[in-house]
Write an enzyme that holds these catalytic residues in place. Structure first.
Site, PDB file in Angstrom:
ATOM      1  CB  CYS A 152       3.482  10.455   2.425  1.00 43.38           C
ATOM      2  SG  CYS A 152       3.067   9.081   1.085  1.00 43.38           S
ATOM      3  CB  VAL A 158       8.427  -0.866  -4.365  1.00 45.92           C
ATOM      4  CG1 VAL A 158       9.737  -1.079  -4.839  1.00 45.92           C
ATOM      5  CG2 VAL A 158       7.126  -1.636  -4.814  1.00 45.92           C
ATOM      6  CG  ASN A 182      10.964   4.251   6.188  1.00 44.14           C
ATOM      7  OD1 ASN A 182      10.879   2.993   5.753  1.00 44.14           O
ATOM      8  ND2 ASN A 182      10.603   4.665   7.346  1.00 44.14           N
ATOM      9  N   GLY A 202      11.753  -2.056   7.189  1.00 39.90           N
ATOM     10  CA  GLY A 202      10.972  -2.774   5.930  1.00 39.90           C
ATOM     11  C   GLY A 202       9.740  -3.263   6.394  1.00 39.90           C
ATOM     12  CB  SER A 225       5.187  -0.718   4.455  1.00 42.33           C
ATOM     13  OG  SER A 225       4.000  -0.381   3.982  1.00 42.33           O
ATOM     14  CG  PHE A 226       3.690  -7.409   1.783  1.00 40.55           C
ATOM     15  CD1 PHE A 226       4.924  -7.632   1.081  1.00 40.55           C
ATOM     16  CD2 PHE A 226       2.249  -7.737   1.472  1.00 40.55           C
ATOM     17  CE1 PHE A 226       4.557  -8.653   0.136  1.00 40.55           C
ATOM     18  CE2 PHE A 226       2.174  -8.685   0.521  1.00 40.55           C
ATOM     19  CZ  PHE A 226       3.464  -9.163  -0.342  1.00 40.55           C
ATOM     20  N   GLY A 227       4.202  -4.295   0.369  1.00 34.48           N
ATOM     21  CA  GLY A 227       3.402  -3.564  -0.926  1.00 34.48           C
ATOM     22  C   GLY A 227       4.093  -2.161  -1.313  1.00 34.48           C
ATOM     23  CG  HIS A 276      -1.537   4.651   0.580  1.00 36.35           C
ATOM     24  ND1 HIS A 276      -0.598   5.065   1.354  1.00 36.35           N
ATOM     25  CD2 HIS A 276      -2.448   3.682   1.231  1.00 36.35           C
ATOM     26  CE1 HIS A 276      -0.959   4.305   2.587  1.00 36.35           C
ATOM     27  NE2 HIS A 276      -1.876   3.696   2.563  1.00 36.35           N
ATOM     28  CB  SER A 279       8.606   0.475   2.996  1.00 34.92           C
ATOM     29  OG  SER A 279       8.819  -0.116   4.226  1.00 34.92           O
ATOM     30  CD  GLU A 323      -3.890   2.043   5.026  1.00 35.74           C
ATOM     31  OE1 GLU A 323      -2.888   2.434   4.903  1.00 35.74           O
ATOM     32  OE2 GLU A 323      -4.146   0.911   5.804  1.00 35.74           O
TER      33      GLU A 323
END
Length: 444
Positions: free
Chosen positions: A368, A26, A362, A20, A22-24, A250, A28, A174
């Protein structure tokens, strides 16, 4: 001369886990602390990549990075033997250990931004690794990413590699997750659409209030300069900050493009119409803007299913197909929309579904997992051929996964010294399979 858009999928690493981080993102966050299955994750990714190769697409793989990343732990003060470093980090700074064990390099849409030779002034394919400064667990990737890209695209007559941008939030980059190339044909000059979340220097521009905007306008402009792109080859467009705050971390979670098709949600962008007019003018050809209305698919459903984190590919017969996660099939609103899409008069004629749930849980879908590289046949021939997927390479990689990967991993297992040994042993063998040389020299 023939031209292709090759997909290079990231091989899932042996430490694939759900911490978990990656803040932002959802998915993850929602799946944090669940047990993962690295073996299944790697095989799901390989199966999807092999299916594209079997469809006649040029398909390659990119190696994972060495994890746990002990060099970073040593840089921040942990010392002693490898076992001591792992043990002390687990006791004193477990969140830092988790970051140094992330297998997130599997999502190669974040590996780099790529501009094909048809767009660049010196006629070479340009690569700039993303600096990924917004997240600690990803900010440790760029040097090794650059090494892997150079070992894969290793002919300087055709490929030009740049250092990643300065490691500062001003240049938050990114990679291809916020970059889409539109063109009439892969071999013709196109328009490169750079999507950013905020400006680092223009305080009056809107930005999200809850979650971070990971891509800056300044980073996108810097990459366009490095890649020797003319002004008429670029469009800079801002992502809607409101959807970033809804979990669209993203641009490839809210739109996806291929050749003369841009498939997007109506809430994806700011200043949509004027920017689309700019794309039409610079493309000077018919562009299919496929707009998905909120009443058809809500943002929550788009994020949950990753409707837009799909791949759009052009098949050898000239028709386009969407490569979608099976989650799209399981979401009633999204599945109904995709069925309707196939009845419309667009270049998209087929939807193919794949199980990539280990990645989805994840926070990463089919798009991705791949880095797109448009090339002509000479450039494809100049790629490290051992990284291109065929029956032999696919079988060797599956056997490699069976030999080295665990079928269950808990976050608490990341401190296990045996996992470090297993990971290093796996990567040592992989460098021989893919003929990568010493790409992991910065990680030892």
């Amino acid at each position: 001369m023939k031209h292709f858009e090759a997909n290079f999928d990231g091989l899932v690493g042996p430490t694939h886990n759900y911490a978990g981080l990656s803040f932002g993102n959802v998915a993850s966050y929602n799946n944090a602390a669940q047990h993962s299955n690295p073996k299944a994750a790697a095989k799901q990714g390989l199966q999807k990549a092999k299916a594209l190769a079997d469809l006649g697409m040029v398909q390659g793989v990119l190696a994972p990075q060495e994890r746990p990343d002990l060099s970073t732990l040593r840089r921040i003060g942990f010392s002693g033997t490898d076992v001591q470093v792992l043990s002390d980090a687990a006791k004193q700074a477990p969140a830092l250990l988790n970051s140094c064990c992330s297998a997130s390099s599997m999502w190669t849409a974040n590996a780099a931004t790529v501009s094909p030779s048809a767009d660049t002034r010196n006629g070479k394919v340009h690569f700039t690794p993303a600096n990924l400064v917004d997240k600690l667990h990803r900010s440790i990737e760029p040097l090794t990413t650059g090494n892997i890209l150079q070992a894969t695209f290793n002919d300087e007559r055709h490929f030009q590699h740049h250092h990643h941008l300065p490691e500062h939030a001003h240049f938050g980059d990114e990679g291809a997750a916020n970059h889409t190339r539109l063109c009439s044909d892969y071999g013709h000059a196109g328009v490169e659409l750079f999507v950013f979340g905020q400006s680092a220097t223009q305080a009056n521009m809107p930005k999200p209030a809850k979650f971070p905007a990971r891509q800056t306008l300044e980073a996108s402009q810097a990459v366009s300069r490095l890649h020797q792109l003319d002004e008429e080859s670029c469009v800079f467009m801002q992502q809607n900050p409101e959807v970033i705050d809804l979990g669209v971390f993203h641009n490839d979670v809210i739109s996806v493009g291929n050749q003369n098709v841009l498939f997007y949600h109506e809430q994806a962008f700011l200043d949509t119409q004027s920017k689309f007019d700019e794309i039409r003018r610079k493309m000077n050809t018919n562009v299919h803007f496929i707009n998905v209305a909120t009443e058809q698919v809500a943002i929550a459903d788009a994020v949950k299913s990753y409707l837009f984190n799909t791949q759009i590919i052009t098949l050898p017969n000239g028709n386009m197909a969407i490569i979608a996660p099976s989650d799209c099939q399981e979401n009633p609103a999204v599945h109904a929309y995709l069925n309707e899409l196939l009845t419309l008069n667009t270049p998209i004629k087929q939807v193919l579904y794949f199980d990539v749930k280990q990645s989805m849980q994840n926070g990463g879908g089919p798009a991705c997992l791949r880095l797109r590289v448009a090339m002509n046949e000479q450039e494809v021939a100049a790629v490290n051929q051992h990284t291109l997927l065929n029956d032999d390479v696919f079988n060797r990689l599956n056997l490699w996964v069976d030999k080295h990967y665990r079928d269950q991993l808990a976050v608490s297992d990341l401190a296990d010294p045996q996992l470090l040994i297993e990971s290093r042993t796996a990567l040592d063998e992989l460098t021989q399979i893919l003929k990568l040389g010493s790409v992991y020299q910065f990680q030892r």
